[in-house]
Design an enzyme around this catalytic site. Structure first.
Site, PDB file in Angstrom:
ATOM      1  CG  ASN A 194      35.803  69.399  62.523  1.00 14.57           C
ATOM      2  OD1 ASN A 194      34.827  70.294  62.224  1.00 14.57           O
ATOM      3  ND2 ASN A 194      35.718  69.125  63.897  1.00 14.57           N
ATOM      4  CD1 TRP A 195      36.852  71.924  56.732  1.00 12.44           C
ATOM      5  CD2 TRP A 195      35.608  73.584  55.552  1.00 12.44           C
ATOM      6  NE1 TRP A 195      37.145  71.591  55.405  1.00 12.44           N
ATOM      7  CE2 TRP A 195      35.992  72.507  54.678  1.00 12.44           C
ATOM      8  CE3 TRP A 195      34.915  74.564  55.369  1.00 12.44           C
ATOM      9  CZ2 TRP A 195      36.003  72.774  53.417  1.00 12.44           C
ATOM     10  CZ3 TRP A 195      34.475  74.738  53.899  1.00 12.44           C
ATOM     11  CH2 TRP A 195      35.256  73.951  52.846  1.00 12.44           C
ATOM     12  CE  LYS A 196      38.924  71.247  64.842  1.00 15.26           C
ATOM     13  NZ  LYS A 196      39.601  70.948  66.054  1.00 15.26           N
ATOM     14  CG  HIS A 222      34.477  67.422  67.561  1.00  7.22           C
ATOM     15  ND1 HIS A 222      35.368  68.286  68.368  1.00  7.22           N
ATOM     16  CD2 HIS A 222      35.400  66.950  66.734  1.00  7.22           C
ATOM     17  CE1 HIS A 222      36.667  68.212  67.903  1.00  7.22           C
ATOM     18  NE2 HIS A 222      36.800  67.607  66.774  1.00  7.22           N
ATOM     19  CD  GLU A 234      37.416  71.182  68.901  1.00  7.43           C
ATOM     20  OE1 GLU A 234      36.424  71.698  68.058  1.00  7.43           O
ATOM     21  OE2 GLU A 234      38.639  71.070  68.670  1.00  7.43           O
ATOM     22  CD  GLU A 256      38.480  63.621  66.364  1.00  5.94           C
ATOM     23  OE1 GLU A 256      39.227  64.062  65.304  1.00  5.94           O
ATOM     24  OE2 GLU A 256      37.507  64.342  66.988  1.00  5.94           O
ATOM     25  N   GLY A 289      44.497  69.321  67.617  1.00  3.05           N
ATOM     26  CA  GLY A 289      44.753  70.511  67.445  1.00  3.05           C
ATOM     27  C   GLY A 289      46.281  71.116  68.297  1.00  3.05           C
ATOM     28  CB  SER A 321      47.672  66.327  65.137  1.00  4.50           C
ATOM     29  OG  SER A 321      47.472  67.380  66.286  1.00  4.50           O
TER      30      SER A 321
HETATM   31  C1  PEP Z   1      39.470  67.463  64.816  1.00  8.50           C
HETATM   32  O1  PEP Z   1      38.950  68.532  64.818  1.00  8.50           O
HETATM   33  O2  PEP Z   1      38.612  66.532  65.043  1.00  8.50           O
HETATM   34  C2  PEP Z   1      40.798  67.216  64.688  1.00  8.50           C
HETATM   35  C3  PEP Z   1      41.370  66.135  64.792  1.00  8.50           C
HETATM   36  O3  PEP Z   1      41.599  68.477  64.585  1.00  8.50           O
HETATM   37  P1  PEP Z   1      43.277  68.340  64.424  1.00  8.50           P
HETATM   38  O4  PEP Z   1      43.355  67.762  63.059  1.00  8.50           O
HETATM   39  O5  PEP Z   1      43.454  69.949  63.796  1.00  8.50           O
HETATM   40  O6  PEP Z   1      43.879  67.855  65.537  1.00  8.50           O
END
Ligand code: PEP
Length: 253
Positions: free
Chosen positions: A10-12, A95, A97, A167, A173, A213
């Site tokens: 997931n590049w966001k 997600h 976010e 998640e 993050g 992470s």
């Molecule tokens: C995500 O964006 O879904 C995510 C898990 O990010 P990260 O791996 O940076 O924690």
């Protein structure tokens, strides 16, 4: 769909189109695994070129969101139909976010699931609890409600195209990862909920990814858990080297 091992990036809101294309080329060139599926999730603007770069390879493409209608007066939105016409197979929905910054509710997410499935897409449905819920030990009820009000409203035949991503928000993050035991506990809980709602076959066939992470250093321990089928990876998916290392870990389990 049978259960698969998946490394999804997931590049966001990261990379320009040029940078995203370079990253995709490096992933396509570097990926040789046959036992895991690799998916890249760039911003909308990159999708056409990223699909083109991935064509002829086993690397698949995900959008990070979609709207719940296919057309109309909805300024700024992108429909599942537009995405499928580009050749985008997967879409990340719900997600944390999107829930946090764009107020997406479980019922919005359900509408998006219906729209994406209606166009033949495969949604990657995210769920997970914030820190205060984990500290109160009500995370199971929180995740159950997220699933009951979204994916568990779908008929069993549609659920076959769903990938679930657990998640924990406190791990996204932040550099803080759930322990393999915490991840396994929640994945087993989610699989059991799928079993109760949709039966044994669907529970066994559903891929449940861990997100929060994931890095090359912790991927093997997380992916070794019985109910962890792979990862949804943010930060570490922005460098081909670390993303491929994580995907290779999954491929060799
Ligand atoms: C995500 O964006 O879904 C995510 C898990 O990010 P990260 O791996 O940076 O924690």
């Amino acid at each position: 769909m049978t259960r698969q091992r998946i490394a999804a990036g997931n590049w966001k809101l990261h990379t320009t189109v040029t940078e995203g294309c370079d990253l995709t080329k490096a992933i396509v060139q570097g990926w040789q695994g046959a036992n895991a599926k690799v998916i890249v999730g760039p911003p909308f603007t990159h999708l056409a070129e990223v699909v083109e770069i991935c064509s002829g390879s086993s690397v698949q493409v995900a959008a990070q969101n979609c709207f719940y209608k296919n057309e109309g007066a909805y300024t700024g939105e992108v429909s599942p139909r537009i995405l499928t016409q580009l050749g985008v197979q997967y879409v990340i929905l719900g997600h944390s976010e999107r829930r946090q910054y764009f107020n997406e509710s479980n019922s919005d997410i359900l509408q998006k699931l219906h729209a994406a499935l209606g166009e033949g897409m495969q949604p990657i449905l995210c769920c997970g609890e914030p820190l205060e819920i984990r500290e109160r030990s009500t995370h199971e009820a929180h995740v159950r409600r997220q699933l009951e009000e979204s994916v568990f409203q779908l008929p069993e035949k549609d659920f076959g195209r769903i990938v679930v991503a657990y998640e924990p928000i406190w791990a996204i993050g932040t550099g803080k990862t759930a322990t393999p035991e915490q991840a396994q506990e929640m994945h087993a809980y989610i699989r059991n909920l799928i079993r109760q709602n949709l039966g044994e076959g669907t529970a066994n066939d559903t891929s449940i990814l861990y997100g929060g992470s994931v890095k090359p250093a912790n991927a093997a321990d997380l992916f070794a858990q019985a109910d962890v089928d792979g990862g949804l990876i943010g930060g570490a998916s922005l460098k081909a080297e670390s993303f491929l290392e994580i995907a290779n870990t999954l491929n060799s389990i």
